[in-house]
Design an enzyme around this catalytic site. Sequence first.
Site, mmCIF file in Angstrom:
data_model
loop_
_atom_site.group_PDB
_atom_site.id
_atom_site.type_symbol
_atom_site.label_atom_id
_atom_site.label_comp_id
_atom_site.label_asym_id
_atom_site.label_seq_id
_atom_site.Cartn_x
_atom_site.Cartn_y
_atom_site.Cartn_z
ATOM 1 N N HIS A 63 26.481 -9.177 4.924
ATOM 2 C CA HIS A 63 27.125 -8.738 6.031
ATOM 3 C C HIS A 63 28.410 -7.841 5.355
ATOM 4 O O HIS A 63 28.646 -7.687 4.205
ATOM 5 C CB HIS A 63 27.773 -9.790 6.607
ATOM 6 C CG HIS A 63 26.765 -10.366 7.977
ATOM 7 N ND1 HIS A 63 26.047 -11.354 7.431
ATOM 8 C CD2 HIS A 63 26.597 -10.135 9.207
ATOM 9 C CE1 HIS A 63 25.220 -11.715 8.532
ATOM 10 N NE2 HIS A 63 25.493 -10.981 9.507
ATOM 11 N N LYS B 266 33.802 -9.939 6.831
ATOM 12 C CA LYS B 266 33.179 -11.300 7.546
ATOM 13 C C LYS B 266 33.803 -12.662 6.663
ATOM 14 O O LYS B 266 33.342 -12.532 5.425
ATOM 15 C CB LYS B 266 31.623 -11.100 7.563
ATOM 16 C CG LYS B 266 31.125 -12.401 8.534
ATOM 17 C CD LYS B 266 29.419 -12.287 8.695
ATOM 18 C CE LYS B 266 29.062 -13.552 9.155
ATOM 19 N NZ LYS B 266 29.676 -13.915 10.663
#
Length: 240
Positions: free
Chosen positions: A148, A152
């Site tokens: 990600h 995040k």
Amino acid sequence: MPPDTPPAANPRIAIVGYGRMGRAVDAIAAEHGCEVVARLDVEDNRDGAGIDSPALDGAEVAIEFSLADAVATNVTRLAARGIDVVVGTTGWDERVAEVRRATEAAGIGVVHAANFSLGVNLFTALVERAAALFASRDDFGAWIHEAHHAAKRDAPSGTALALEAAMRGAGYAASIDVASTRAGKMPGTHTAGFDGAFDTITLTHTARDRATFARGALEAARWVRGRRGWFTMRDVLGID
């Protein structure tokens, strides 16, 4: 309300948490038959105060994409107002049971998912089936890898943990190595794999745009309006 009840027409939506995902939901809400009537972010919803304000008087469903430490307060207050909720925030698993009790007592509907992408939820069903097939094959090892964007916060992702749980639920008892990468701007990639002495099998889902998550959240909002209980995207999609 029975599970085959058709989605509510044009539900009035409150967006709670106006970061990347909140803005993505707002951008496509109208084309998916939802009317956004309120938008709350950190500045106007400290300690859940914004949820108690008149701004939410017309809301029927809230889509919650705030921070992990705000979810329990937000959802509990939304439940007290009788507003159904779609919860996409991850990283608050230790309080799920507490919040679920509060929402069930209030008699609202909740869709709680680590990932609202329609593709990811179908992908999870495929991984679950693969795990069942490999459960008795001790000559293969399993792994999950997710990647990600650098911002995040939780790792492994909620989706990776959901994939692991699905594999365990399918009877896969051997070790599952779970790894994470945080870099750049990527919306998210998840891979589940099985490796043997002579071959490797992988299943991968790659998100190309956050709109996929926003679309799923809006589908869930339309579906949950007027229902009572705690649901997942499997319920929304009718996956057995």
